[in-house]
Design a protein around this motif. Structure first.
Motif, short mmCIF file in Angstrom:
data_model
loop_
_atom_site.label_atom_id
_atom_site.label_comp_id
_atom_site.label_asym_id
_atom_site.label_seq_id
_atom_site.Cartn_x
_atom_site.Cartn_y
_atom_site.Cartn_z
N LYS A 60 -1.57 -56.47 -19.68
CA LYS A 60 -0.22 -56.51 -20.24
C LYS A 60 0.03 -57.78 -21.05
CE LYS A 60 1.99 -53.62 -16.71
NZ LYS A 60 3.04 -53.54 -15.66
N PHE A 61 -0.84 -58.76 -20.85
CA PHE A 61 -0.73 -60.01 -21.60
C PHE A 61 -1.01 -59.78 -23.08
CE2 PHE A 61 -2.43 -64.14 -22.93
CZ PHE A 61 -1.44 -64.98 -22.46
N PHE A 62 -1.77 -58.73 -23.38
CA PHE A 62 -2.10 -58.37 -24.76
C PHE A 62 -1.25 -57.15 -25.14
CE2 PHE A 62 -5.71 -60.61 -23.10
CZ PHE A 62 -6.19 -61.36 -24.16
N ARG A 63 -0.24 -57.38 -25.97
CA ARG A 63 0.64 -56.28 -26.35
C ARG A 63 0.00 -55.40 -27.42
NH1 ARG A 63 2.54 -55.48 -22.37
NH2 ARG A 63 4.18 -54.19 -23.27
N LYS A 64 0.47 -54.18 -27.54
CA LYS A 64 -0.02 -53.27 -28.57
C LYS A 64 0.11 -53.94 -29.94
CE LYS A 64 1.12 -48.95 -28.27
NZ LYS A 64 1.93 -47.71 -28.31
N ALA A 65 -0.94 -53.88 -30.71
CA ALA A 65 -0.93 -54.54 -32.02
C ALA A 65 -0.23 -53.66 -33.05
CB ALA A 65 -2.36 -54.85 -32.47
N GLU A 66 0.99 -54.03 -33.40
CA GLU A 66 1.76 -53.26 -34.36
C GLU A 66 1.36 -53.58 -35.80
OE1 GLU A 66 3.54 -50.93 -33.41
OE2 GLU A 66 4.01 -51.35 -31.31
N ASN A 67 0.64 -54.69 -35.98
CA ASN A 67 0.22 -55.09 -37.32
C ASN A 67 -1.04 -55.94 -37.20
OD1 ASN A 67 1.13 -57.81 -36.69
ND2 ASN A 67 3.20 -57.03 -37.04
N GLU A 68 -1.61 -56.30 -38.33
CA GLU A 68 -2.85 -57.07 -38.35
C GLU A 68 -2.67 -58.44 -37.73
OE1 GLU A 68 -6.81 -57.95 -38.83
OE2 GLU A 68 -5.75 -56.03 -38.91
N LYS A 69 -1.51 -59.05 -37.92
CA LYS A 69 -1.25 -60.37 -37.34
C LYS A 69 -1.33 -60.33 -35.81
CE LYS A 69 2.16 -64.15 -37.32
NZ LYS A 69 2.48 -64.18 -35.88
N ALA A 70 -0.75 -59.30 -35.21
CA ALA A 70 -0.77 -59.16 -33.76
C ALA A 70 -2.20 -58.96 -33.25
CB ALA A 70 0.11 -58.00 -33.32
N MET A 71 -3.01 -58.19 -33.99
CA MET A 71 -4.40 -58.00 -33.59
C MET A 71 -5.18 -59.31 -33.69
SD MET A 71 -6.91 -56.33 -32.43
CE MET A 71 -6.60 -54.56 -32.45
N GLN A 72 -4.96 -60.05 -34.77
CA GLN A 72 -5.67 -61.31 -34.94
C GLN A 72 -5.28 -62.34 -33.88
OE1 GLN A 72 -8.31 -61.82 -36.89
NE2 GLN A 72 -8.07 -59.63 -37.35
N GLU A 73 -4.02 -62.32 -33.45
CA GLU A 73 -3.59 -63.22 -32.38
C GLU A 73 -4.23 -62.83 -31.05
OE1 GLU A 73 0.68 -63.23 -32.55
OE2 GLU A 73 0.68 -65.02 -33.82
N ALA A 74 -4.37 -61.52 -30.81
CA ALA A 74 -5.05 -61.06 -29.60
C ALA A 74 -6.50 -61.53 -29.61
CB ALA A 74 -4.97 -59.55 -29.49
N ILE A 75 -7.15 -61.40 -30.74
CA ILE A 75 -8.54 -61.84 -30.87
C ILE A 75 -8.63 -63.36 -30.73
CG2 ILE A 75 -10.44 -62.07 -32.53
CD1 ILE A 75 -9.64 -59.27 -33.57
N ARG A 76 -7.67 -64.06 -31.32
CA ARG A 76 -7.65 -65.52 -31.23
C ARG A 76 -7.55 -65.98 -29.77
NH1 ARG A 76 -2.61 -69.24 -33.51
NH2 ARG A 76 -3.23 -71.21 -32.50
N TYR A 77 -6.65 -65.33 -29.02
CA TYR A 77 -6.47 -65.78 -27.63
C TYR A 77 -7.65 -65.37 -26.76
CZ TYR A 77 -4.56 -67.15 -23.22
OH TYR A 77 -4.40 -67.76 -22.01
N ALA A 78 -8.16 -64.18 -26.94
CA ALA A 78 -9.33 -63.76 -26.16
C ALA A 78 -10.52 -64.66 -26.45
CB ALA A 78 -9.67 -62.30 -26.47
N THR A 79 -10.64 -65.11 -27.69
CA THR A 79 -11.71 -66.04 -28.04
C THR A 79 -11.51 -67.39 -27.36
OG1 THR A 79 -12.02 -64.95 -30.18
CG2 THR A 79 -12.88 -67.19 -29.96
#
Length: 269
Positions: free
Chosen positions: A103-122
């Motif tokens: 739940k810490f990773f919200r559904k990526a509604e746009n490319e920015k949200a996906m890149q932030e998810a990748i940034r934090y997982a990294t």
């Protein structure tokens, strides 16, 4: 063969001194027992306090910070400080895998949200590597999360391709999603940790409650067939199955006996 573990101190009733002996590992609720804002000097004493609780090896952690990493109001200064300090302190305790809520990773509604998810997982993976640890992302059957199912979680970690970031297989969410355990066999090395529970007439409960024996055996067969050697944690509400007052010692003893019995049955097949 996998280890049988218990999540302790995640609620007032889960007192370490009252948990029956016999568990082979334990799971620490990081966000409840470790304060990243504590000074390094004070952490020395707190670490010794945690290590003296008498629990079996703290193999894994749960209860990460409750602040989505890819929401419009994500506080990256806080996320980076909290993550680095928490990961260092978990490493000090000998924890090998940090479980992170899906739940810490919200559904990526746009490319920015996906890149932030990748940034934090990294970031999680990089900090885990510094502390001789791994990360287990936990799909949680939340349709508003980035990876509600294990299959979707697998897709995300393969996209991320960080050697320290893999997955957790939580039985409860497999059942909620009606997802086959067989998906674990597709990439068995990506499964780092497991959660298990049972169910009472009123809700969640310890594994030995409810008609879950065949389900648990099916889950254990997949772990056996994939040569899984991590931990399977009882991460669940605990209810009274006796005739008197609730006794955590009695209830955890029943659970240990149940889980070791069905594990032995599965490995003897």
């Amino acid at each position: 063969m996998f280890k049988i573990s218990v999540l302790f101190a995640d609620s007032p009733i889960m007192e370490p001194t009252k948990i029956a002996p016999g568990f082979e590992a334990s799971e620490i609720p990081a966000g409840k027992l470790i304060d990243p804002l504590m000074t390094d000097h004070d952490w020395v004493a707190r670490k010794q306090e945690l290590l003296s609780l008498g629990m079996p090896r703290m193999f894994v952690s749960s209860h990460w910070i409750n602040a989505p990493c890819n929401s419009p109001d994500a506080d990256w200064e806080l996320l980076e400080f909290w993550t680095k300090r928490m990961m260092k302190r978990l490493g000090d305790l000998g924890v090998k895998t940090a479980g992170i809520y899906g739940k810490f990773f919200r559904k990526a509604e746009n490319e920015k949200a996906m890149q932030e998810a990748i940034r934090y997982a990294t970031l999680l993976g990089d900090e885990a590597a510094k502390n001789n640890m791994n990360i287990a992302l936990e799909p949680m059957a939340d349709p508003d999360s980035l990876f509600p199912t294990y299959a979707e979680g697998l897709k995300f970690v393969k996209l991320l391709n960080h050697p320290q970031v893999k997955l957790m297989a939580d039985l409860n969410y497999f059942l909620r999603n009606k997802e086959s355990f067989e998906v674990i066999k597709e990439e068995p090395s990506w499964n780092l940790h497991c959660h298990i529970a049972g169910r009472s007439a009123t809700g969640g409960a310890q594994p030995n409650v409810g008609e879950y024996r065949e389900i648990h055996k099916a889950f254990f067969r997949v772990l056996r067939d994939t040569n899984y050697e991590g931990a399977v944690s009882c991460a669940c509400p605990w209810i009274n199955t006796g005739s008197g007052e609730f006794s955590l010692t009695e209830e955890t003893a029943k659970t240990i006996e149940y889980l070791k019995e069905i594990r032995a049955e599965v490995y003897a097949e």
